[in-house]
Design an enzyme around this catalytic site. Sequence first.
Site, PDB file in Angstrom:
ATOM      1  N   SER A  19      28.112  27.666  -0.773  1.00 36.39           N
ATOM      2  CA  SER A  19      27.583  28.814  -0.698  1.00 36.39           C
ATOM      3  C   SER A  19      27.579  29.548  -2.036  1.00 36.39           C
ATOM      4  O   SER A  19      27.990  30.677  -2.263  1.00 36.39           O
ATOM      5  CB  SER A  19      28.162  29.668   0.322  1.00 36.39           C
ATOM      6  OG  SER A  19      27.914  29.142   1.618  1.00 36.39           O
ATOM      7  N   ASP A  38      34.539  33.291   6.160  1.00 33.35           N
ATOM      8  CA  ASP A  38      33.492  33.234   6.782  1.00 33.35           C
ATOM      9  C   ASP A  38      33.849  33.532   8.096  1.00 33.35           C
ATOM     10  O   ASP A  38      34.773  33.000   8.587  1.00 33.35           O
ATOM     11  CB  ASP A  38      32.753  31.825   6.364  1.00 33.35           C
ATOM     12  CG  ASP A  38      31.257  32.140   6.808  1.00 33.35           C
ATOM     13  OD1 ASP A  38      30.771  33.132   7.295  1.00 33.35           O
ATOM     14  OD2 ASP A  38      30.615  30.891   7.319  1.00 33.35           O
ATOM     15  N   ASN A  96      24.016  38.668  -0.011  1.00 31.41           N
ATOM     16  CA  ASN A  96      24.495  39.550   1.241  1.00 31.41           C
ATOM     17  C   ASN A  96      23.534  40.707   1.079  1.00 31.41           C
ATOM     18  O   ASN A  96      23.638  41.429   2.202  1.00 31.41           O
ATOM     19  CB  ASN A  96      25.649  39.832   1.032  1.00 31.41           C
ATOM     20  CG  ASN A  96      26.815  38.520   1.448  1.00 31.41           C
ATOM     21  OD1 ASN A  96      27.924  38.465   1.142  1.00 31.41           O
ATOM     22  ND2 ASN A  96      26.261  37.751   2.652  1.00 31.41           N
TER      23      ASN A  96
END
Length: 248
Positions: free
Chosen positions: A197, A21, A69
Site C-alpha cells: 500500500s 489496518d 486517505n
Amino acid sequence: MNSAPPPDTSVIPVHVAIVMDGNGRWAEERKKPRLLGHKAGVKSVRTVVETAREIGVKHLTLYAFSTENWARPSLEVKGLMSLLDSYLKSERKTMLKNDIRLKCIGQRKRLPPDVRKTMDWVIDATDQCSAMTLNLALSYGSRSEIVRAARQLAGQCVDGRLNVDELDDQKLSNHLYTAGQPDPDMFIRTGGEKRLSNFLLWQVSYAELYFTDIKWPDFGRDQFLEAVADFADRQRRFGKTGSQLSKE
Ligand code: FPP
C-alpha cells in the site's frame, strides 16, 4: 512502563514499520461507526509504542494516514485528525519520560494547521530524546516521496552541485523523509491484507514481511512480541547464501 522481561525476543529489529489496518472492519463487525475502530486503534498505538520502547526497538514507523486517505468521507478524515491531535497532546509527557523522539514523515503542509501546531510542539519538545524514534507517517505516500527526492537530486545536477555519475542508493536515501534513519528490518501489516500500500517502498527492500489477520485494535503487547519473535527466527541473507553467512 511494563518491566516484565519480554519472551522470545532475543533478536530485536532496530526499525519496525507497521501498517495499522483493520480499524474500520473491527468497528463494522461490532455494528459501530468506523471512527470507533480508529479510537480503539489509538489504544493499540499506545501499547505498541510502549512495548517497542521497552524491548529496545530504536525506530518505529506507523502508517497513520496515507495520501489516499484524504479521499475518505470528510467526517472520518476530521475524526482521524482530531484523534491524532488528542493523542499527541496526551502523549507528550509520556514520550519525554520514555525518551522517545517524535518525527512526522509525509506531506506536513496538507495537515490541518491546528494538528501541525500540536505536532511541532511535540516534535520540538522531544527533539533531544534518543532511546527510540517514533515516526508517524501522515499524508504519506512512498511514490511521491521518491519523486520528491528525485526532483531534489535532479535540481542539484542541473545546478552543477551534483554529478549524475555520483548518484547512488545512499544519496537517494538521504533525500527521503526517513533520511538519517536505518531502513526497516521488519514490516508488519495487520488486518488480513497482504500488500504494501505505497508504504516505504524504497526503505523496505530487505525488510522481513509479517502479515497477520488480527485487526489493529486487537493487536496488543502479546501480538507485537509474537511478531518480533517470528522475526528472530528468520535468516536474513541479503542476497548471500546460507553457507556464506555461517562462515562470516
Ligand atoms: C487503516 O484502517 C487505518 C487508518 C487509515 C488509520 C490508522 C489510525 C489509527 C490507528 C489511529 C490514529 C493514529 C494515531 C497515531 C494516534 P482502515 O480504516 O482502513 O480499516 P479497514 O481496512 O478495516 O476499513
